[in-house]
Design a protein around this motif. Structure first.
Motif, PDB file in Angstrom:
ATOM      1  N   GLN A  23       0.893  -1.145   0.009  1.00 34.33           N
ATOM      2  CA  GLN A  23      -0.070   0.001   0.150  1.00 34.33           C
ATOM      3  C   GLN A  23       0.889   1.190   0.051  1.00 34.33           C
ATOM      4  OE1 GLN A  23      -2.399  -0.284   3.429  1.00 34.33           O
ATOM      5  NE2 GLN A  23      -3.906  -1.898   2.431  1.00 34.33           N
ATOM      6  N   ASN A  24       1.950   1.158   0.525  1.00 37.07           N
ATOM      7  CA  ASN A  24       2.952   2.490   0.736  1.00 37.07           C
ATOM      8  C   ASN A  24       4.198   2.192  -0.281  1.00 37.07           C
ATOM      9  OD1 ASN A  24       2.109   3.976   3.439  1.00 37.07           O
ATOM     10  ND2 ASN A  24       2.149   1.715   3.981  1.00 37.07           N
ATOM     11  N   GLN A  25       3.589   2.451  -1.779  1.00 38.26           N
ATOM     12  CA  GLN A  25       4.583   2.194  -2.580  1.00 38.26           C
ATOM     13  C   GLN A  25       5.219   3.758  -3.001  1.00 38.26           C
ATOM     14  OE1 GLN A  25       1.625   1.171  -5.659  1.00 38.26           O
ATOM     15  NE2 GLN A  25       2.430  -0.993  -5.641  1.00 38.26           N
ATOM     16  N   LYS A  26       6.553   3.602  -3.369  1.00 34.38           N
ATOM     17  CA  LYS A  26       7.231   4.549  -3.826  1.00 34.38           C
ATOM     18  C   LYS A  26       7.222   4.781  -5.202  1.00 34.38           C
ATOM     19  CE  LYS A  26      11.379   7.406  -2.829  1.00 34.38           C
ATOM     20  NZ  LYS A  26      12.603   7.493  -2.067  1.00 34.38           N
ATOM     21  N   ILE A  27       6.874   5.676  -5.923  1.00 38.12           N
ATOM     22  CA  ILE A  27       6.912   5.751  -7.489  1.00 38.12           C
ATOM     23  C   ILE A  27       7.854   7.124  -7.752  1.00 38.12           C
ATOM     24  CG2 ILE A  27       5.497   6.477  -9.448  1.00 38.12           C
ATOM     25  CD1 ILE A  27       3.167   5.574  -7.790  1.00 38.12           C
ATOM     26  N   ASP A  28       8.754   6.708  -8.516  1.00 40.69           N
ATOM     27  CA  ASP A  28       9.702   7.801  -9.092  1.00 40.69           C
ATOM     28  C   ASP A  28       8.887   8.277 -10.334  1.00 40.69           C
ATOM     29  OD1 ASP A  28      11.887   7.621  -7.237  1.00 40.69           O
ATOM     30  OD2 ASP A  28      12.590   5.684  -8.401  1.00 40.69           O
ATOM     31  N   ALA A  29       8.642   9.553 -10.265  1.00 40.37           N
ATOM     32  CA  ALA A  29       7.889  10.031 -11.291  1.00 40.37           C
ATOM     33  C   ALA A  29       8.963  10.261 -12.861  1.00 40.37           C
ATOM     34  CB  ALA A  29       7.519  11.498 -11.189  1.00 40.37           C
ATOM     35  N   GLN A  30       8.513   9.935 -13.884  1.00 41.64           N
ATOM     36  CA  GLN A  30       9.078   9.849 -14.980  1.00 41.64           C
ATOM     37  C   GLN A  30       8.914  11.072 -15.899  1.00 41.64           C
ATOM     38  OE1 GLN A  30      11.536   7.212 -15.479  1.00 41.64           O
ATOM     39  NE2 GLN A  30      11.054   6.787 -13.201  1.00 41.64           N
ATOM     40  N   LYS A  31       9.870  11.902 -16.015  1.00 41.10           N
ATOM     41  CA  LYS A  31       9.568  13.040 -16.944  1.00 41.10           C
ATOM     42  C   LYS A  31       9.320  12.969 -18.271  1.00 41.10           C
ATOM     43  CE  LYS A  31      12.214  16.613 -15.652  1.00 41.10           C
ATOM     44  NZ  LYS A  31      13.568  17.527 -15.686  1.00 41.10           N
ATOM     45  N   ILE A  32       8.250  13.641 -18.776  1.00 43.04           N
ATOM     46  CA  ILE A  32       7.628  13.398 -20.051  1.00 43.04           C
ATOM     47  C   ILE A  32       8.228  14.745 -20.900  1.00 43.04           C
ATOM     48  CG2 ILE A  32       5.704  13.208 -21.706  1.00 43.04           C
ATOM     49  CD1 ILE A  32       4.145  12.185 -19.123  1.00 43.04           C
ATOM     50  N   ASP A  71      -2.131  23.118 -24.189  1.00 42.16           N
ATOM     51  CA  ASP A  71      -3.020  21.652 -24.384  1.00 42.16           C
ATOM     52  C   ASP A  71      -1.998  20.652 -23.423  1.00 42.16           C
ATOM     53  OD1 ASP A  71      -0.473  20.903 -25.489  1.00 42.16           O
ATOM     54  OD2 ASP A  71      -1.338  20.764 -27.515  1.00 42.16           O
ATOM     55  N   GLN A  72      -2.386  19.459 -23.301  1.00 44.92           N
ATOM     56  CA  GLN A  72      -1.667  18.748 -22.266  1.00 44.92           C
ATOM     57  C   GLN A  72      -0.325  18.385 -22.823  1.00 44.92           C
ATOM     58  OE1 GLN A  72      -4.509  15.405 -21.273  1.00 44.92           O
ATOM     59  NE2 GLN A  72      -6.030  16.873 -20.321  1.00 44.92           N
ATOM     60  N   ASN A  73       0.187  18.848 -24.029  1.00 42.64           N
ATOM     61  CA  ASN A  73       1.576  18.497 -24.762  1.00 42.64           C
ATOM     62  C   ASN A  73       2.259  19.871 -24.062  1.00 42.64           C
ATOM     63  OD1 ASN A  73       3.495  16.799 -25.641  1.00 42.64           O
ATOM     64  ND2 ASN A  73       3.378  17.902 -27.497  1.00 42.64           N
ATOM     65  N   LEU A  74       1.675  20.851 -23.443  1.00 40.59           N
ATOM     66  CA  LEU A  74       2.139  22.092 -22.920  1.00 40.59           C
ATOM     67  C   LEU A  74       2.335  22.914 -24.399  1.00 40.59           C
ATOM     68  CD1 LEU A  74       4.905  21.183 -20.418  1.00 40.59           C
ATOM     69  CD2 LEU A  74       2.588  21.977 -20.002  1.00 40.59           C
ATOM     70  N   SER A  75       1.737  22.843 -25.493  1.00 37.75           N
ATOM     71  CA  SER A  75       1.843  23.561 -26.503  1.00 37.75           C
ATOM     72  C   SER A  75       0.859  24.813 -26.503  1.00 37.75           C
ATOM     73  CB  SER A  75       1.497  22.969 -27.753  1.00 37.75           C
ATOM     74  OG  SER A  75       2.228  21.776 -28.133  1.00 37.75           O
ATOM     75  N   TYR A  76       1.260  26.145 -26.817  1.00 40.03           N
ATOM     76  CA  TYR A  76       0.703  27.335 -26.334  1.00 40.03           C
ATOM     77  C   TYR A  76      -0.821  27.285 -27.341  1.00 40.03           C
ATOM     78  CZ  TYR A  76      -0.610  32.431 -26.480  1.00 40.03           C
ATOM     79  OH  TYR A  76      -1.168  33.507 -26.255  1.00 40.03           O
ATOM     80  N   VAL A  77      -1.898  27.931 -26.359  1.00 42.86           N
ATOM     81  CA  VAL A  77      -3.265  27.713 -26.966  1.00 42.86           C
ATOM     82  C   VAL A  77      -3.606  29.384 -26.940  1.00 42.86           C
ATOM     83  CG1 VAL A  77      -5.619  27.350 -27.016  1.00 42.86           C
ATOM     84  CG2 VAL A  77      -3.921  25.354 -26.546  1.00 42.86           C
ATOM     85  N   ASN A  78      -3.456  29.937 -25.739  1.00 46.60           N
ATOM     86  CA  ASN A  78      -4.203  31.380 -25.610  1.00 46.60           C
ATOM     87  C   ASN A  78      -3.304  32.012 -24.272  1.00 46.60           C
ATOM     88  OD1 ASN A  78      -5.427  33.599 -25.949  1.00 46.60           O
ATOM     89  ND2 ASN A  78      -7.568  32.714 -25.825  1.00 46.60           N
ATOM     90  N   SER A  79      -3.500  33.295 -24.116  1.00 44.33           N
ATOM     91  CA  SER A  79      -3.185  33.833 -23.180  1.00 44.33           C
ATOM     92  C   SER A  79      -4.126  35.214 -22.835  1.00 44.33           C
ATOM     93  CB  SER A  79      -1.566  34.308 -22.996  1.00 44.33           C
ATOM     94  OG  SER A  79      -1.341  35.376 -24.028  1.00 44.33           O
ATOM     95  N   TYR A  80      -4.246  35.732 -21.501  1.00 45.84           N
ATOM     96  CA  TYR A  80      -4.999  36.813 -21.210  1.00 45.84           C
ATOM     97  C   TYR A  80      -4.589  37.418 -19.802  1.00 45.84           C
ATOM     98  CZ  TYR A  80      -7.777  32.896 -20.080  1.00 45.84           C
ATOM     99  OH  TYR A  80      -8.276  31.370 -19.766  1.00 45.84           O
ATOM    100  N   GLY A  81      -4.826  38.716 -19.690  1.00 44.40           N
ATOM    101  CA  GLY A  81      -4.782  39.415 -18.750  1.00 44.40           C
ATOM    102  C   GLY A  81      -3.444  40.209 -19.157  1.00 44.40           C
ATOM    103  N   GLY A 327      12.622  27.204 -13.446  1.00 44.02           N
ATOM    104  CA  GLY A 327      11.420  28.109 -14.009  1.00 44.02           C
ATOM    105  C   GLY A 327      10.715  27.246 -15.100  1.00 44.02           C
ATOM    106  N   ASN A 328      10.686  26.133 -15.232  1.00 42.67           N
ATOM    107  CA  ASN A 328      10.140  25.084 -15.955  1.00 42.67           C
ATOM    108  C   ASN A 328       9.072  24.419 -15.687  1.00 42.67           C
ATOM    109  OD1 ASN A 328      12.770  25.136 -17.140  1.00 42.67           O
ATOM    110  ND2 ASN A 328      13.609  23.303 -16.404  1.00 42.67           N
ATOM    111  N   MET A 329       7.981  24.560 -16.837  1.00 40.20           N
ATOM    112  CA  MET A 329       6.750  23.626 -16.690  1.00 40.20           C
ATOM    113  C   MET A 329       6.987  22.305 -17.106  1.00 40.20           C
ATOM    114  SD  MET A 329       4.445  25.631 -15.503  1.00 40.20           S
ATOM    115  CE  MET A 329       3.391  24.419 -15.518  1.00 40.20           C
ATOM    116  N   GLU A 330       6.531  21.358 -16.232  1.00 39.52           N
ATOM    117  CA  GLU A 330       7.088  19.966 -16.623  1.00 39.52           C
ATOM    118  C   GLU A 330       5.983  18.929 -16.357  1.00 39.52           C
ATOM    119  OE1 GLU A 330      11.719  20.335 -14.640  1.00 39.52           O
ATOM    120  OE2 GLU A 330      10.285  19.351 -13.584  1.00 39.52           O
ATOM    121  N   THR A 331       5.698  18.011 -17.129  1.00 44.80           N
ATOM    122  CA  THR A 331       4.948  16.872 -17.000  1.00 44.80           C
ATOM    123  C   THR A 331       5.710  15.538 -16.866  1.00 44.80           C
ATOM    124  OG1 THR A 331       4.851  16.812 -19.386  1.00 44.80           O
ATOM    125  CG2 THR A 331       3.110  17.691 -18.530  1.00 44.80           C
TER     126      THR A 331
END
Length: 337
Positions: A23-32, A71-81, A327-331
């Motif tokens: 139940q207490n598994q350790k998961i190493d996140a794999q960078k996409i 989008d979920q691939n971090l490709s720009y769609v829009n910005s505002y403000g 300063g990185n966005m990462e998935t």
């Protein structure tokens, strides 16, 4: 048969330990993917909050005073403000909330909330909100906001009507001020307040505001080890010349999310390279059993990074984060299958 009965306690203990470890598994996140600028050439400054809908990510950049959609691939769609003191401008933005089918709300420390149409970018007239709401998660149910107010830290959760533009009765009180604020989240059945300072606690409320349960997490080893850390106090012990040590460890829940019945909490760990440096790179996962949240998994992000915010998506298989050192966005892929 006698031999089976004789060894039954041993078998039960074995399977109990096995299940506990499973139940207490350790998961190493794999960078996409990792980016420090969007595909339109706009560099990323500092992301304080992320919200996710079925198709897009929305990032609040408090350095650029903008909301970015990708989008979920971090490709720009829009910005505002844009930055400014006006009623339709951002001056001290802190966090985001999705409202209904089209709006996204930006909380600004300049005592206002800015509603944006998240598809067209249209800015509506700002709403007055004279509360000090920082990066801690704020909950929206219908027209009611549930939040932690740093100016009134003895009340665990405050409640505010956007329609009537006034505060309603608060939920829960603490003997000690919640000076670091709390994250307020919901599974549509209950409301949860999560705060961590010297005593990490999850409080459970029903939807009418009654406190049902308060769960102290400080006995969990990952928290108790942190709280037990000691440093020199600067006070000499009489007659010895030695410096007295005092407990200085603190637990601070940087971010939290409820997703498909699981509770995710981003917490600090001491850097393995620099013992005096704290990094936010560990996400604890809890699953609810009856009224209690049981610790089930630990997601380890890169050990040399420190992360400000995150969101789990894609049926709990992935997460998106902002890493503040570079300063990185990462998935990441966090599936253990």
């Amino acid at each position: 048969m006698k031999n089976i009965v004789k060894f039954a306690p041993t078998l039960i203990l074995f399977f109990s330990l096995f299940n506990s470890q499973a139940q207490n598994q350790k998961i190493d996140a794999q960078k996409i993917k990792s980016i420090n600028e969007f595909s339109n050439g706009q560099f990323i400054a500092k992301i304080s909050d992320i919200v996710v809908d079925d198709k897009l990510f929305y990032f609040l950049d408090i350095g650029l005073f903008k909301v970015f959609a990708t989008d979920q691939n971090l490709s720009y769609v829009n910005s505002y403000g844009k930055e400014g003191p006006g009623p339709k401008e951002l001056s001290k933005p802190q966090q985001l909330l999705i409202q209904g089918d089209s709006n996204i709300l930006v909380f600004d420390l300049a005592q206002k909330i800015l509603p944006f149409n998240r598809f067209t970018g249209e800015i509506k007239e700002s709403l007055p909100f004279k509360k000090v709401v920082t990066h801690h998660k704020t909950l929206l149910i219908d027209d009611k906001l549930y939040y932690s107010d740093l100016l009134e830290p003895l009340v665990t959760v405050h409640r505010y009507s956007l329609t009537d533009e006034k505060e309603e009765s608060g939920m829960g009180e603490t003997a000690k001020a919640v000076t670091m604020g709390s994250h307020v989240i919901s599974d549509e059945k209950m409301i949860y307040s999560i705060y961590g300072e010297n005593q990490p606690v999850i409080q459970t409320f029903d939807l009418t505001g009654n406190l049902l349960y308060s769960q102290d997490l400080s006995e969990l080893k990952i928290f108790s080890d942190r709280l037990a850390q000691k440093a020199k106090s600067g006070v000499k012990i009489s007659g010895t010349g030695n410096i007295k040590l005092r407990a200085t460890g603190r637990v601070f829940v940087q971010d939290a999310q409820l997703f498909q019945g699981k509770l995710y909490m981003l917490i600090p760990q001491v850097s393995k390279k620099e013992s005096n440096r704290t990094l936010f790179n560990t996400i604890l996962v809890f699953e609810k059993q009856d009224a209690v949240w049981k610790y089930s998994q630990e997601i380890q992000l890169p050990i040399d990074g420190t992360y400000l915010t995150f969101k789990v998506f894609d049926r709990g298989k992935k997460l998106v984060t902002f890493e503040t050192v570079n300063g990185n966005m990462e998935t990441f892929n966090i599936s253990n299958q």
